[in-house]
Design a protein around this motif. Structure first.
Motif, PDB file in Angstrom:
ATOM      1  N   ARG A 133     -11.164  10.480  -1.694  1.00 61.21           N
ATOM      2  CA  ARG A 133     -10.409   9.453  -2.411  1.00 61.21           C
ATOM      3  C   ARG A 133     -11.134   8.115  -2.275  1.00 61.21           C
ATOM      4  NH1 ARG A 133      -4.305   9.393  -0.243  1.00 61.21           N
ATOM      5  NH2 ARG A 133      -5.365   8.567   1.574  1.00 61.21           N
ATOM      6  N   ASP A 151      -3.114  12.645  -5.369  1.00 64.57           N
ATOM      7  CA  ASP A 151      -4.555  12.439  -5.433  1.00 64.57           C
ATOM      8  C   ASP A 151      -5.348  13.482  -4.657  1.00 64.57           C
ATOM      9  OD1 ASP A 151      -3.246   9.670  -4.063  1.00 64.57           O
ATOM     10  OD2 ASP A 151      -4.244  11.050  -2.706  1.00 64.57           O
ATOM     11  N   THR A 178      -4.794   4.735 -12.483  1.00 62.34           N
ATOM     12  CA  THR A 178      -4.806   3.364 -11.978  1.00 62.34           C
ATOM     13  C   THR A 178      -6.000   2.573 -12.499  1.00 62.34           C
ATOM     14  OG1 THR A 178      -5.997   4.086  -9.987  1.00 62.34           O
ATOM     15  CG2 THR A 178      -3.602   4.017  -9.862  1.00 62.34           C
ATOM     16  N   VAL A 218      -5.720  -1.144 -13.299  1.00 67.60           N
ATOM     17  CA  VAL A 218      -5.590  -2.143 -12.247  1.00 67.60           C
ATOM     18  C   VAL A 218      -6.782  -3.093 -12.267  1.00 67.60           C
ATOM     19  CG1 VAL A 218      -5.481  -2.500  -9.756  1.00 67.60           C
ATOM     20  CG2 VAL A 218      -4.138  -0.685 -10.812  1.00 67.60           C
ATOM     21  N   SER A 229       0.361   3.448  -5.849  1.00 65.13           N
ATOM     22  CA  SER A 229      -0.822   2.990  -6.582  1.00 65.13           C
ATOM     23  C   SER A 229      -0.499   2.559  -8.006  1.00 65.13           C
ATOM     24  CB  SER A 229      -1.877   4.108  -6.602  1.00 65.13           C
ATOM     25  OG  SER A 229      -2.373   4.365  -5.301  1.00 65.13           O
ATOM     26  N   SER A 230       0.351   3.308  -8.685  1.00 67.11           N
ATOM     27  CA  SER A 230       0.664   3.002 -10.080  1.00 67.11           C
ATOM     28  C   SER A 230       1.453   1.706 -10.238  1.00 67.11           C
ATOM     29  CB  SER A 230       1.457   4.156 -10.700  1.00 67.11           C
ATOM     30  OG  SER A 230       2.677   4.364  -9.996  1.00 67.11           O
ATOM     31  N   ILE A 260     -10.426   4.376  -2.028  1.00 65.40           N
ATOM     32  CA  ILE A 260      -9.341   3.438  -1.774  1.00 65.40           C
ATOM     33  C   ILE A 260      -9.835   2.034  -2.099  1.00 65.40           C
ATOM     34  CG2 ILE A 260      -7.793   2.480  -0.027  1.00 65.40           C
ATOM     35  CD1 ILE A 260      -7.884   5.174   1.369  1.00 65.40           C
ATOM     36  N   GLY A 290       0.816  -1.210   0.000  1.00 66.03           N
ATOM     37  CA  GLY A 290       0.000   0.000   0.000  1.00 66.03           C
ATOM     38  C   GLY A 290       0.845   1.253   0.000  1.00 66.03           C
ATOM     39  N   PHE A 291       0.205   2.365  -0.293  1.00 66.72           N
ATOM     40  CA  PHE A 291       0.860   3.667  -0.291  1.00 66.72           C
ATOM     41  C   PHE A 291       1.018   4.133   1.164  1.00 66.72           C
ATOM     42  CE2 PHE A 291      -3.638   3.813  -1.045  1.00 66.72           C
ATOM     43  CZ  PHE A 291      -4.123   4.776  -0.179  1.00 66.72           C
ATOM     44  N   PHE A 294      -4.796   0.745  -3.324  1.00 70.51           N
ATOM     45  CA  PHE A 294      -4.458   1.829  -4.238  1.00 70.51           C
ATOM     46  C   PHE A 294      -5.602   2.834  -4.276  1.00 70.51           C
ATOM     47  CE2 PHE A 294      -6.797  -1.168  -6.801  1.00 70.51           C
ATOM     48  CZ  PHE A 294      -7.532  -0.411  -7.693  1.00 70.51           C
ATOM     49  N   VAL A 295      -5.287   4.040  -4.710  1.00 68.95           N
ATOM     50  CA  VAL A 295      -6.282   5.103  -4.861  1.00 68.95           C
ATOM     51  C   VAL A 295      -6.794   5.061  -6.296  1.00 68.95           C
ATOM     52  CG1 VAL A 295      -6.726   7.580  -4.803  1.00 68.95           C
ATOM     53  CG2 VAL A 295      -5.208   6.539  -3.105  1.00 68.95           C
ATOM     54  N   THR A 327       0.816  -1.083  -8.337  1.00 67.09           N
ATOM     55  CA  THR A 327       0.075  -2.177  -7.701  1.00 67.09           C
ATOM     56  C   THR A 327      -0.069  -3.388  -8.607  1.00 67.09           C
ATOM     57  OG1 THR A 327      -1.175  -0.615  -6.339  1.00 67.09           O
ATOM     58  CG2 THR A 327      -2.113  -2.806  -6.609  1.00 67.09           C
TER      59      THR A 327
END
Length: 318
Positions: free
Chosen positions: A270, A204, A152, A155, A129-130, A272, A97-98, A146-147, A132
């Motif tokens: 956001r 974000d 993203t 994903v 996130s990018s 998530i 995770g971020f 990830f957001v 993941t």
């Protein structure tokens, strides 16, 4: 076991260059290139071809990636079935995770997993996130937070399962002597004339704030730029402007700063998300970790501020 070189080919497919794929997988470009050449020689087909300064998969390479992803999903199903036969939950599970997700969601989830399942070996890894999707496909992580945004959107692919975990509101941060400091909520319309302290355009929280303010007819007037929350809140406390930060980011807090919920029709937030390899959901280790993360998200929502909140410790980074 699935041939590990197939995951290297998948990574090149995702990133477009051997160098970028190698960097994402913590490998050397020469090592990745050598293994893919060996795979192509064994299959007696060309898997990659030059396209300008990048490489792209040949038709044979594209077909092999499709089959590799199907094999990975079948392998995850096999692992799930095998693990389900164990008498006691044990073994490794890696959660990615971020940074703010690590502090507010992953850490309490892992604490619970270690307490409830002494033989389970949960591991946290920082993954933006990018990154993941590739981290999941390479096996670097088993679950990834990830957001959700345009960057993203890929994903949510056919070989990856995505679960909505949490809507994280963006809150307002103001100095303790600000005109908003005693408000129970502030609309973005009321903040139109304020000077802002913002992150960079790719972050974000800024993206969500910009979209919300544009929807009501203005863009935030940014006076200062900072990426880390420690820097942002220090400038807010000094009266250099106001800021907007994700609510879960404020797990640790700053003196002389007030956190206020944003109100109105345009409330930035956001989304998530939780991603996992398709076929792994029924793996008891994965399922138990998902439950722990959902409990962390529920606890985070329960702790949302109602009205202004004054802070007396320092925040973590985003």
């Amino acid at each position: 076991m699935i041939d590990s070189r197939l995951n290297l080919l998948i990574a090149v497919c995702e990133y477009g260059t051997v160098t970028a794929a190698a960097e994402a997988l913590y490998r050397s470009p020469s090592g990745v290139s050598k293994q893919l050449k060996e795979l192509a020689a064994e299959l007696d087909v060309d898997l990659l071809e030059r396209h300008g300064r990048r490489v792209r998969l040949t038709p044979a390479g594209q077909r092999l990636v499709t089959h590799a992803r199907a094999l990975n999903a079948q392998w995850e199903t096999a692992l799930s079935d095998t693990t389900a036969a164990a008498r006691q939950l044990c073994g490794p599970v890696t959660l990615g995770g971020f940074p703010t997700a690590i502090s507010s969601l992953l850490t309490p989830a892992v604490v619970r997993l270690r307490k409830d399942h002494r033989l389970l070996q949960p591991v946290i890894k920082e993954v933006f996130s990018s990154e993941t999707l590739t981290a999941l496909e390479s096996g670097t992580i088993d679950l990834g937070l990830f957001v959700a945004d345009e960057a993203t959107s890929h994903v949510a692919d056919s070989h990856v399962e995505v679960i909505s975990l949490l809507d994280d509101p963006i809150d307002l941060l103001v100095p303790e002597d600000h005109r908003f400091a005693h408000s129970t909520g502030v609309s973005l319309e009321d903040a139109a004339d304020e000077e802002w302290i913002s992150g960079h355009a790719h972050q974000d929280a800024y993206i969500e704030l910009l979209a919300a303010t544009r929807a009501i007819g203005y863009a935030p007037r940014v006076a200062h730029f900072a990426q880390e929350l420690t820097a942002t809140t220090a400038m807010v406390a000094a009266g250099l402007g106001i800021s907007a930060v994700p609510r879960i980011a404020m797990s640790g807090l700053h003196p002389r700063v007030v956190q206020i919920p944003l109100t109105g029709d345009q409330m930035p937030r956001r989304r998530i998300m939780l991603a996992l390899r398709r076929g792994s959901h029924d793996n008891p280790r994965i399922a138990t970790a998902i439950t722990a993360l959902r409990d962390s998200a529920t606890a985070s929502e329960a702790l949302q501020p109602h009205g202004s909140v004054r802070h007396d410790t320092m925040p973590t980074d985003t």
